[in-house]
Each structure stands twice: as C-alpha cells, then as structure tokens.
Design a protein around this motif. Structure first.
Motif, PDB file in Angstrom:
ATOM      1  N   PHE A 128      -1.917   5.448  -5.528  1.00  0.00           N
ATOM      2  CA  PHE A 128      -3.076   4.741  -4.977  1.00  0.00           C
ATOM      3  C   PHE A 128      -3.992   4.197  -6.068  1.00  0.00           C
ATOM      4  O   PHE A 128      -4.560   3.119  -5.936  1.00  0.00           O
ATOM      5  CB  PHE A 128      -3.869   5.651  -4.030  1.00  0.00           C
ATOM      6  CG  PHE A 128      -3.403   5.541  -2.605  1.00  0.00           C
ATOM      7  CD1 PHE A 128      -3.845   4.492  -1.811  1.00  0.00           C
ATOM      8  CD2 PHE A 128      -2.516   6.451  -2.072  1.00  0.00           C
ATOM      9  CE1 PHE A 128      -3.409   4.370  -0.500  1.00  0.00           C
ATOM     10  CE2 PHE A 128      -2.072   6.334  -0.760  1.00  0.00           C
ATOM     11  CZ  PHE A 128      -2.520   5.291   0.031  1.00  0.00           C
TER      12      PHE A 128
ATOM     13  N   ARG B 139       0.850  -1.185   0.000  1.00  0.00           N
ATOM     14  CA  ARG B 139       0.000   0.000   0.000  1.00  0.00           C
ATOM     15  C   ARG B 139       0.893   1.246   0.000  1.00  0.00           C
ATOM     16  O   ARG B 139       1.802   1.376   0.820  1.00  0.00           O
ATOM     17  CB  ARG B 139      -0.872  -0.003   1.243  1.00  0.00           C
ATOM     18  CG  ARG B 139      -1.838   1.154   1.331  1.00  0.00           C
ATOM     19  CD  ARG B 139      -2.668   1.075   2.609  1.00  0.00           C
ATOM     20  NE  ARG B 139      -3.635   2.152   2.656  1.00  0.00           N
ATOM     21  CZ  ARG B 139      -3.380   3.372   3.122  1.00  0.00           C
ATOM     22  NH1 ARG B 139      -2.176   3.664   3.582  1.00  0.00           N
ATOM     23  NH2 ARG B 139      -4.315   4.295   3.128  1.00  0.00           N
ATOM     24  N   PRO B 140       0.622   2.181  -0.911  1.00  0.00           N
ATOM     25  CA  PRO B 140       1.420   3.410  -0.917  1.00  0.00           C
ATOM     26  C   PRO B 140       1.091   4.248   0.323  1.00  0.00           C
ATOM     27  O   PRO B 140       0.207   3.896   1.094  1.00  0.00           O
ATOM     28  CB  PRO B 140       0.966   4.140  -2.182  1.00  0.00           C
ATOM     29  CG  PRO B 140       0.048   3.222  -2.898  1.00  0.00           C
ATOM     30  CD  PRO B 140      -0.425   2.188  -1.930  1.00  0.00           C
ATOM     31  N   SER B 141       1.796   5.328   0.472  1.00  0.00           N
ATOM     32  CA  SER B 141       1.530   6.230   1.589  1.00  0.00           C
ATOM     33  C   SER B 141       0.957   7.535   1.053  1.00  0.00           C
ATOM     34  O   SER B 141       1.271   7.966  -0.056  1.00  0.00           O
ATOM     35  CB  SER B 141       2.835   6.494   2.340  1.00  0.00           C
ATOM     36  OG  SER B 141       2.712   7.667   3.106  1.00  0.00           O
TER      37      SER B 141
END
Lengths: 95, 986, 185
Positions: free
Chosen positions: A39, A27-29
């Motif tokens: 995302f 999962r990206p930030s």
C-alpha cells in the motif's frame, strides 16, 4: 488540450479532472502478504517518465467516466484513450 | 475645404473613404482623418511625426511601421477609466471622437524632463539596473524600487476598474487560416469552395494583407481590388467565417488556437456589447499565412521620427494615400526598398536618394534622385524629427523621411508555440519555419519564406490542396492567380560599423548595437541571455522588428554564423491580449455560478443574512427586529431550538443515491466502518478515509431499501466524494453491481431539531406514518408522504444533539415546505436557524466539521479510531495503521473552556502547558473551533491536544501569539451538551 | 392545525425571454427519470424501456423519441427519460421500470430550458465548447458538457434545443444565456 473520448469523441480538457498515474487502478489488497509495504508503494511511489505516461482523467463535466489517457509528457501528444473500466477489467480487476 | 487643407500630406487614391471625415484628438489638439485610416496614417496625414518618447532614454520617437510590429508609436487611448496604455497607433482604426495622448514623458511631449536620461546614457547601458541597485541592501525597498517603479513601465494605467465588457467564445472548423493576405485569401477560397468548414482570421480591419499596401496586379486587377472580390465570395459561403480585427495569438495543444476579436474598439460607442471576444478555436488543420515583417538596419541615430520601414512607407502611400515626408530617402540592402522609391515616385512624392548597400547596378532609373550603390547611411540629423542623413562617405542628403529596408522576416511566431525552432534560410537571409510545427499546422506564403507574390500563390495553392486531401475533400480546380514576380535579391547588411553614434536595434527597449556588444563581452552570448541582459525583444512588440537584427549583430560581434549564435523563438501571445479579455465575462458576480437553496426566497423575505459556502448561498442567521448584533440572533436561534424547535435548510449537504445488488458491499469498502449489515430503514454515521489513512469526509448513510442507500456528504466535499466513489466503482471494482447518481439537487432537505420537533412534524407527515419514538427511533429512516401524499424521505438524525429529524421533499416543494414547517411550528414558537447556530450547536455537541477535517486528521485524532474496521479491506485502513499515525502522544479531539468564563477563546490558538513559552517545541496542539455557547453561558472550544483524552481536568494555556494573548483553559469532554445523548433519543 | 398543503414551484417560475431571433422558455412540465442497467443486464434494461415506453435504448450521444417521451443516451449504461407525464403516470412508470432497472427520479434536480430561433447557435457559441454544427450534432443528438462552469445536458430537437442544468444554479444558468443573447443580438 483535447481528449478523444472513446465514446463521445473529442472533448476539451476543461471538462476533465486529472488524477494521476494509471497504476492507481492496481490497488493492493489488505490480504496481500506484506500489505503495508504494498500500500505504501501504491500510494506514494510513482514513475515520472519523460515520454509516454498512462494517466487517469475523469470526465466530470461529461459522462462521469474515468479514462486511461496515454499522453507524451514531453509533447503533450495523446496517443491512446480508453475507458478505465475496460482497462481495469482487462488488467484483471473485477469485484 | 479647410479640413482637406489640414491634411497636408494627403495624396490621391488610397483605400480611405473621403466621404466620411472623422474628427479625433491627439494631445488635446483636434485633427481630421477618414474612414479607413489608422490613427498613425491620420497623424501622418496631418504632418505629425513626433508621437511619443522612448521607454528608457525618453528620446523623440515617431511612427516606424504600419502594422502590429510597431515598437514606437504607442499611445494612451480613451479617457478616464476607459484609458488604455500602449495602444499601437499603427493598428488603431480611426473613429469619430477618438482621443489619444502620447506617453512616456513628464511635462509636454516636446519638453520631457526625463529626456535628461538620454545624456546619462553612458551610465544607463545594458545591465545598469543589475549592477547599480545591489547595495546598500536596505536602499532597495525604500529608495530604488519606488524610483524605478515610477520611471519604468510603458504608459500608465487609469487605476480604475475596467468598465468595458469582454466575452469569450468557441469555434470549430476543419481549417483555420491565419492571416488574410494573398496566401490566406486564396487558401480559404479553395477550401471554402471545396465545402470545408473554414475560419479565416486577420488582425487588420481590411482583408488583403500586403495587397492593400502594394501596387501589385493580380489577373490584371489591382491587388487590393482582387482582395475585395475574394473576401466578398468568402463572406457569401455559409461554411466560411471571415473574421477581421481578429488576431490569432496562440497555437495550443491538439489544434486549439486562441484568437482575440476586437468587436467595438473601432466604434465611438460599444453600445452595451463586449469590446473584445476571446475565441478558442478548435481546428482539424491550421494554415499559417501570416506574411512577413520587415526589419531595419542599425546606423547612427536611426531612431528619429521620420526614419521608417520602407514597406511601411509604401503602405502609407498606397493604402492610406499619405506621404510620410516631402522628401524621402531610401536605404536598402535588397530590391524591395526600390519598390518604395518606385511607388513614391508614382504618387508624385519626391525621392531624394536611394542608398543601396549592394555594389550592383541600380535596379531602376529614378530621375532626380541621388543613387548611391554600395553606400551606407551612417548618421541622421533633426532634433525632434528627421531633417537629413549623412553617408559613410561624408555626403549629406536632405530628407524628412528615410525608408529603411533590411529585408523581410517570415512571421514564424505561431510555428514556435509548441517548441518549434525556425531554421535559417540563406537565400532570403531570414528564419523560416522549422520542421517541428505544431501538429496539424502548415505554413504557406511569405510566412514560409515565399517572398514574391507569384511564389506566395504557388505555395498557398500547393499547401491548401494537400490539406484538403488530408481532410478528404476535393480541391476546386481554379487556376492559380497570375501576377508579377518581384525578386528580393537581398545581400545581408545589418549595421554600420565604426560609428560613435548610437545605432538602435530595439526601438521599444532602447537597445543599441553597443549594448549587444557589451552583452557579448560580459559573457551573455546566448540569445536567451542577450534578451534578459539587454531587454531586447521584450515588452509589447516582443522584438518583431529587432530580434533577428540583434541576433545577426551578435553573430557578427562573436564572429559566428547566425545559426551558430542561436534562434529566436516565440511564445503566445503574438500581440498583447488584455487580462480583461482573458477574464471575459467572468467578473464580479459572474466569476462563478451561485447556488441557491430551495428556501432562499423565503429566507430573503425573512431578512436573513447569507454566507457563501462554496458556490452556495446559505442563511447565516435570521435577525429579528431589535437585534443589533449577530450574536443576539444566533444565541436566540440556539436557545429556541434547544428549548423548543428550530428548522434549518440542510439541502446543501451532498446526497448520493447508491443502488445495485452490491451497494452494501461497495459501502463497506469505501467507508471505514460497516454498512452491509445496516438494517433497511436505519441510518448510520459513516467515516470515509483517503487511501493514505487520513479522514476524507464524514456523513450519514441511510438504507432506504435492500439495494438502495442514500449517502450524505459534507457540503464542501460533495463533488470530491462523488468523484472518488466513481473512481472506486470504475477503476478498482468494475464488476460490482452498483450505481451512483447525485440527488443533491433533487431533494429539499430541512433539519427539524429540538424537543418539539416531533410534534411539529406530526402536523406535516401524513397520519398513516407513525413517527413516535418507538416506531421511528433515533437513526431511523423511511420513505413517507407529507401534506397529503407528497413523497418524502424522513431521517431521524441529529447534528445539534437535540431530538431531531431531517425531512426531504422534491425540490419543487422546497419553498412551500419551509413555509409549511414554519406554519406547523407556530404553536411551538419555531425558529429558523442559520449556519452560525448550526455551528454553535455542533461545537456544543463536539461534532467534528471542516475546521477539524483538515487533511491531516486521522480517525484516531477524532477519537473514532475504533470505527476503522480491522477486519475488512476498505479504502485507507491499511495505511491508517502506520506507526507514525498511531503514536502514544497522538493529538486527540477534546473540549476546552476558559478558566475565567469571561474570557473569549480564539480559534487557531495553540496549547502549551506548565506556563511554558509559546514555542514550536512546547506546542501541544491547537484550538480548531470556538463558539460562544448560550447553553453554557460562556465561550467554548474544541481542538486537538496531545493525549487530550487522558488529560481531562488539566489546565493549560491557549496562546495567540498574533495578539500576544494567553488564556488559561480547562481540558474537558468535547460533549458540552447532553453528553449521554439522552435528548436525541427522546 | 388545518391541513397544510404544498405547492410545487419551478426553478425559474416559468421564465421566458424573447430576443430578435432567439427565445428562452423554462419547461416546468418536463419530468425526468434516470435509468441505469444493472450489471450485465443491458438486454433486460433495453427490454424494459421498450415494454414500458415503446422506445429503444439509445446509443450514447443519441436519443430515441415517441410523441411524449425522449430517451437520451448520456452514458454507456445510463439514459435519461424526458416526458410530459403527469405526476401519477410518472410515478407509476418509475415504479414499473424500477423492478428490473436502476431508476432515480431526476425531475427536481434540473432546470429545463428550451431555446429556439435563428440566432440560437450565435448565442450558444459564446458559452458552449462543443461543436453544434449540423454535421456533428444533428437533430436528436445529445451531449453533456460545461457552460460557464455549469454542467449542462444539451439535446437537439427539430426546432429547438433542450438544455438541462443543475436546479440550484438555475438563475446563474439563465443569466449565462440572457447575457449571451444581449451580447450577440
């Protein structure tokens, strides 16, 4: 189908719930540059290989562990099963 | 003696028990057979050859085989709701009182009015339906389909619920042996003696396979006797399970096999037990020893009752002691046909002729029989049963039975279930298992192309030794049984050419050599197309006797080799499996578990009406004496709650205990709003998004301690939310110190709502806990004790909009607690309320629920856009900011009331304004929830309207095109009751 | 108002069924605690279990036992404590363990059935997908699986099996067992 659970041994697929590509671990930030694009790709873009596929299964009717299962989408052969927690850690996820 | 005389075709010997005569009926006529008979053998014993009509042309058909491959002798078994169509007489074990009727005819069997189809056959050839019923289009539904439906299909259904019981089960073994013929028995014995856990299954009721049908000797014992001895030893081994009447019908992924065991089909009464059990068998290794199936030869009118497979004739003679005819001719292209002639002669049955297509010396002497080498049978005679045959030379021979042997096909079916493709073996002119077998499967014996008994044992011995080695077991060193060698020596011969008579290939689907030729001429060469175009190989027998024959004939027409033409492969099931067996016991109420709330018994005592919510049964309303309509009950419950106090069981809401040093941080990431800052002893409404920015669920989360939160979810999403949280915990942030456990079942939880809720609870909560408004204000929570020291949790939260609490006690006190609440509330005329009143009050208060959270709803749509934190990184907040989800004209949740308050709103209505037409272009949103509000005195609704929040006071139309209704509504705030929230803070 | 008291009731009111070679008893006397080790605190958690219950932390799929307590290894970092403690001792133990481990009382979350008899495996093979053969599921073994759509914890003792399933569906779970028994016996 049988999934060879790394801690529990062979279990029927009926005990599991399928989620999808194991890339969902990454999962990206929100703080990433270009987070919106990151995302969007994380959420919607998947490879669809004819062959080995790493995917997430949840042992809902068992020990509640998430697993990364490597499955051949052509033959259904499962070549590797690991705890997703271990995979996530080894691939750099922590807190 | 009179009974004995009725079985005119009965011979001496056989594996039947003459001490146990059995009465049965066929087409209303009573007959007698013996224990050990099948319906087919008993009918043949009584001289009955004409058993049914064919599917398409309604031609007379008889018994063709002696096993599960039977294409013809399909009967309806049983009476009334027990009736089962398409039962193969050849595998139906005879029992006392069995009732069977023939099928596929209108009127009596011998005078079927549909037999006219046979004379129309030039018009009904392959592709007829595809070509004929194309036009005019309108005729399809009204005319063609009803007629086709009436005349199509094998047999008929009772139209009633299946009254029989079925079950499922699970077995585990090191080695599954599929088929208990010589190869299977020998393999299972060696594996069993070595200590392996073995399951051996056979579809027959008698282990032994072909040994029971042949006159072989093994180690100087008759084959059938040898099988009895081996079966007895297998049954004595605790690590071996020998299952008869059990068909392994499918090979699935990872060594899983499906088997159908017929438990009581052979008994006059099931005695309350399941009729069939569907087993899922988990195996380390599987050995397919399913034997082989004989195939026919296509020649003119080769479908008459009396034309049978040669091996089947031997089965009837040797196993069932039945002569299928008084004068039997044999037509063969291999040595095996001669065995039939030999065994018939040995039993004293007259063999009138042997016609062998091979131009070789006759393999044996048969005094009294006409021997024709290099000959062909070209036609047969006999209206409802065979009376004679005609050879290509023109010679005619009298025969009431013709035994045909076109060679043997190994039963490779299960080797194909994982896409394996059999390969052609020239030596035996048949397909044998290919290289790509299901993982863990081996094949031995005739199924692997070993067609002589000595080869069968050699193949089984080698294979099982290898398997035991793989299983790290040492094989027993018993010598392989000694037996005679019986060569097949086949010279392929598929069909008689240059005949005007129809030569049948697929007896079940009435496919002839002409149909195959037509299929080729019209371009359907591929074996898959051949099947679809001609229907060859479809229906209950799946072409067990016809597929290879049809393929070979296609190859000849196309002037190709068989491998060039294609391969027949198979899918599960090997033989038909009833849908009821697939369902097992999961029928009616047993389809899924039922979940009861802790107050269920009490609610039943109150006469509550229940509703299914997922697997839960919840009280929907509580009718009181004199109430005749549900609305009366619901209105009363709402009014009483709003005026005084009501109690509702809310145990079904998901409750998740979240603990650990990082619990607050974790919640901040999974909820769109903030929880880390929530004070201990406080509750907050939480909005949970999916990663795509859409609302997943909502509920309240209470902070019970520094590192302890209790999350509630909606009833419907409890399982999904838990799964999602575990995903986040294990896959996204594996090093957060957070632990999740479901506490839904641990606590019986009741909502106590209404202005007198506090007063009621003061009688329940132990006095040391101050629940006054100051000490325990709106959104407070605490661990307390009730009723003299029972641990409880108290939350001051409200779904109804009233001053309200939710109180939880350990579930074992749940029943007692509802009674206590009712007792404590007596002075305030407390009412229990159900899910309907709950729903009315939440709509009156404008709370979103399942009707609103439909998988496309954003926080913005709900008017909760500001709850989504812009600062922190939480699931869903980045994608919730996407442009498309944040347009100016986004739909918003608002309230609606009818301009004419006598109108009843309808959920699902769509909004159009300015009197415009109800079209998609003019659509401005929809009404999601509607109730009658006793508080307002009229129907109210909430729903989504474009820019709804800016349109309060506007009048528009709620249209219901289904009923052509149009109701004028006013856009209002969704908070119909107590919009300022004074009551819940009271 | 007079004092209102609450009476405990078990999920199945102490149901008990006997068949030829198979019996079912509800065990309402068994208390349950879930114990999880805090992150990186496995050694601490094991120590606490040893100190307060005298039991070693069981490997997953296995159990450790004392005269009145069994500890079942259900997950890599979570165990279930089954005990015959009274309410007070149970609460005291929970409190002690909660000081250094993550504890959740599960006594009311489950219906607990004890099944026994020579036909037990014949009954279970109709509903239980996992291999209960002696060689793979010996005395002391623990598994969590699904039977008739219900999540079930199965624990093998010397003379019997303990089965735990969700309390709200206890009636359905009991039915799945009695139905199997009636089908088989």
């Amino acid at each position: 189908m049988i999934i060879e659970h790394p801690l529990l041994g062979p279990r029927d697929a009926a005990e599991f719930v399928y989620l999808g590509d194991a890339s969902l671990i990454h999962r990206p930030s929100k703080d990433d540059t270009n987070a919106a694009v990151a995302f969007l790709e994380y959420q919607y873009l998947r490879d669809n290989p004819a062959g080995l596929h790493r995917e997430l299964w949840y042992h809902e009717q068992g020990d509640r562990s998430w697993l990364v299962v490597t499955r051949n989408t052509v033959t259904h052969e499962i070549t590797d099963v690991q705890l997703a927690k271990d995979v996530a850690r080894s691939e750099g996820r922590s807190r | 003696m009179s009974q004995e005389r009725s079985q005119l075709n009965r011979l001496d010997g056989g594996l039947i028990n003459r001490d146990e005569p059995l009465n049965f009926s066929f087409n209303g006529q009573m007959y007698q057979g013996y224990t050990g008979d099948t319906l087919a053998s008993a009918l043949l014993a009584n001289g009955q050859r004409f058993i049914g009509r064919s599917f398409k042309y309604h031609r007379p058909r008889g018994i063709f085989s002696a096993g599960s491959e039977e294409p013809n002798a399909l009967v309806e078994l049983g009476k009334g709701a027990h009736q089962e169509p398409n039962t193969r007489a050849t595998v139906t074990e005879l029992f006392d009182g069995l009732t069977a009727t023939s099928q596929n005819h209108r009127g009596p069997l011998k005078f079927d009015v549909m037999a006219a189809n046979d004379f129309l056959s030039p018009f009904l050839s392959a592709g007829f339906y595809y070509k004929t019923f194309m036009w005019p289009k309108a005729f399809w539904e009204k005319l063609y389909e009803p007629i086709i439906r009436k005349s199509a299909g094998l047999g008929s259904l009772s139209g009633q619920d299946d009254p029989d019981l079925y079950d499922k089960g699970f077995l585990h073994c090191d080695l599954l042996v599929i088929g208990a013929g010589p190869a299977g028995l020998w393999s299972a014995l060696k594996a069993g003696r070595s200590g392996a856990r073995v399951v051996i299954a056979d579809e027959d009721f008698l282990p032994g396979g072909r040994l029971n049908a042949e006159s072989h000797t093994i180690n100087d014992t008759r084959g059938a006797e040898w099988a009895v001895q081996i079966a007895a030893e297998l049954r004595s081994l605790p690590n071996v399970r020998l299952m008869t009447r059990a068909t392994v019908y499918g090979a699935y992924d990872h060594g899983v096999y499906g088997a159908l065991e017929r438990k009581t089909d052979h008994l006059p009464s099931a005695d309350g037990k399941p009729r069939q059990v569907l087993w899922r068998i988990y195996t380390k290794r599987a050995l397919l020893t399913a034997g082989s199936t004989e195939r026919s030869i296509a020649f003119g009118n080769n479908d008459r009752p009396g034309v049978m497979l040669a091996g089947a004739v031997r089965t009837y003679v040797n196993r069932y002691a039945v002569a299928p005819g008084k004068s039997v001719a044999v037509f063969t292209n291999n040595h095996d046909g001669w065995r039939t002639a030999h065994d018939l002669s040995a039993q004293g049955v007259n063999v009138s002729a042997v016609i062998d297509t091979r131009s070789i010396a006759a393999p044996m002497n048969l005094p009294g029989a006409a021997i024709v080498m290099g000959g062909e049978v070209s036609n047969t005679s006999g209206r409802s049963g065979l009376t004679g045959i005609t050879l290509s030379s023109g010679q005619t021979i009298k025969a009431d039975c013709l035994a045909v042997s076109g060679g043997w096909n190994p039963n490779v079916h299960l080797t194909c279930h994982q896409r394996g493709r059999p390969t052609w073996n020239n030596e035996i002119s048949a397909f044998v298992p290919g290289e790509n077998l299901p993982k863990g499967m081996s094949v031995a014996g005739a199924a692997n192309g070993a067609l002589s008994l000595s080869e069968v044992f050699a193949s089984a011995d080698t294979t099982v030794n290898q398997l035991l080695n793989e299983l790290q077991l040492s094989a027993d060193s018993a010598p392989t049984p000694t037996t005679s060698d019986d060569l097949v020596n086949i010279q392929p011969f598929w069909h008689v050419k240059n005949t005007k008579d129809r030569c049948w290939v697929d007896l079940q689907n009435d496919v002839t050599t002409k149909d195959i030729d037509q299929s080729r001429r019209e371009g359907f060469h591929a074996v898959e197309h051949l099947k679809r175009y001609t229907t060859m190989g479809m229906a209950t027998d799946q072409g067990k006797t016809s597929n290879v024959l049809g393929l070979a004939i296609m190859a000849e027409f196309a002037e190709q080799s068989i491998p060039q033409t294609g391969t027949t492969i198979f899918r599960p099931p090997f033989t038909p499996v009833a849908i009821s067996a697939m369902a097992g016991r999961s029928r009616g109420k047993d389809f899924r578990p039922t979940r009861h709330t802790p107050s269920h018994q009490w609610a039943e005592e109150q006469g509550a009406v229940f509703v299914e919510v997922g697997a839960w049964l919840r009280a929907q309303w509580f009718p009181q004496p004199g109430e005749t309509h549900w609305r009366e009950s619901v209105d009363r419950e709402v009014t009483a709650t709003r005026e005084s106090v009501g109690v509702c069981d809310v145990t079904t809401l998901g409750k998740i205990d979240i603990q650990g040093a990082d619990a607050g941080e974790f919640l901040d990431r999974v909820y769109a709003n903030t929880f880390g800052t929530l004070a201990v002893g406080k509750v907050r409404y939480g909005l949970m998004l999916r990663e795509d920015g859409i609302v997943m669920d909502d509920g309240t989360t209470a902070r019970m301690g520094e590192h302890h939160y209790v999350m509630t979810t909606t009833t419907a999403n409890a399982v999904g939310v838990f799964r999602h949280l575990e995903f986040c915990r294990q896959c996204l942030w594996p090093d957060l110190d957070v632990h999740l456990i479901s506490a839904t079942e641990q606590w019986a939880q009741y909502a106590v709502a209404g202005p007198n809720s506090r007063k009621l609870l003061e009688n329940i909560v132990d006095p040391e806990f101050d629940i006054s408004n100051d000490a325990f204000p709106f959104m407070a929570c605490a661990n307390i004790t009730v009723c003299g020291g029972i641990a409880a949790r108290l939350f001051r939260i409200s779904f109804s909009g009233e001053m309200a609490y939710e109180i939880a006690v350990p579930t074992r006190y749940g029943d007692s607690m509802i009674r206590a609440l009712m007792q404590a509330g007596e002075p305030y005329n407390v009412v229990p309320y159900g899910t309907e009143a709950l729903g009315v009050m939440r709509v009156e208060k404008g709370h979103a629920a399942g009707n609103e959270l439909v998988g496309t709803t954003t926080a913005l749509n709900l008017g909760l856009g500001r709850m989504v934190s812009k600062k922190k990184d939480c699931i869903g907040n980045v994608l919730s900011e996407r442009e498309g989800l944040n347009t100016d004209d986004a739909i918003r949740l608002v309230g609606f009331k009818p301009v004419n308050t006598a109108d009843s709103l309808v959920a699902g209505s769509h909004f159009v304004s300015g009197g415009r037409d109800a079209t998609t272009e003019n659509d401005e949103g929809w009404m999601s929830s509607v109730v009658y509000s006793p508080s307002m005195g009229h129907s109210i609704g909430i729903g989504f309207l474009t820019k709804g929040h800016e349109r309060l006071g506007e009048t528009l139309s709620a249209v219901n095109p289904l009923r052509n209704e149009r109701i004028e509504v006013e856009v209002v705030s969704a908070h119909f009751v107590d919009p300022d929230g004074e009551r819940l803070r009271g | 108002m007079g004092n209102i008291s609450l009476k405990a009731r078990s999920a199945l009111n102490g149901a008990s069924f006997d068949y030829e070679g198979f019996s079912i008893r509800e065990r309402a006397d068994i208390k349950l605690l879930s114990i999880a080790a805090a992150s990186d605190q496995q050694t601490v958690a094991s120590g606490e279990l040893k100190a307060h219950c005298g039991l070693s932390w069981p490997a997953i799929t296995q159990s450790t036992s004392s005269s009145d307590t069994h500890c079942l290894g259900l997950q890599s970092e979570q165990v279930f404590l089954l005990s015959l403690h009274n309410d007070k001792d149970h609460a005291t133990l929970a409190k002690k363990l909660a000081e250094k481990t993550v504890v959740t009382d599960q006594s009311d979350s489950w219906v607990t059935l004890e099944i026994s008899g020579l036909r037990t495996l014949d009954v279970l093979e109709r509903i239980c997908p996992i291999d209960l053969n002696e060689g793979t599921f010996s005395v002391g073994s623990v598994a969590r699986t699904t039977m008739e759509h219900l999540n079930v914890i199965i624990f093998r003792q010397k003379q019997s099996y303990i089965l735990l399933s969700a309390r709200s569906s206890a009636t359905s779970f009991l039915h799945s067992l009695t139905q199997s028994a009636e089908f088989v016996i």
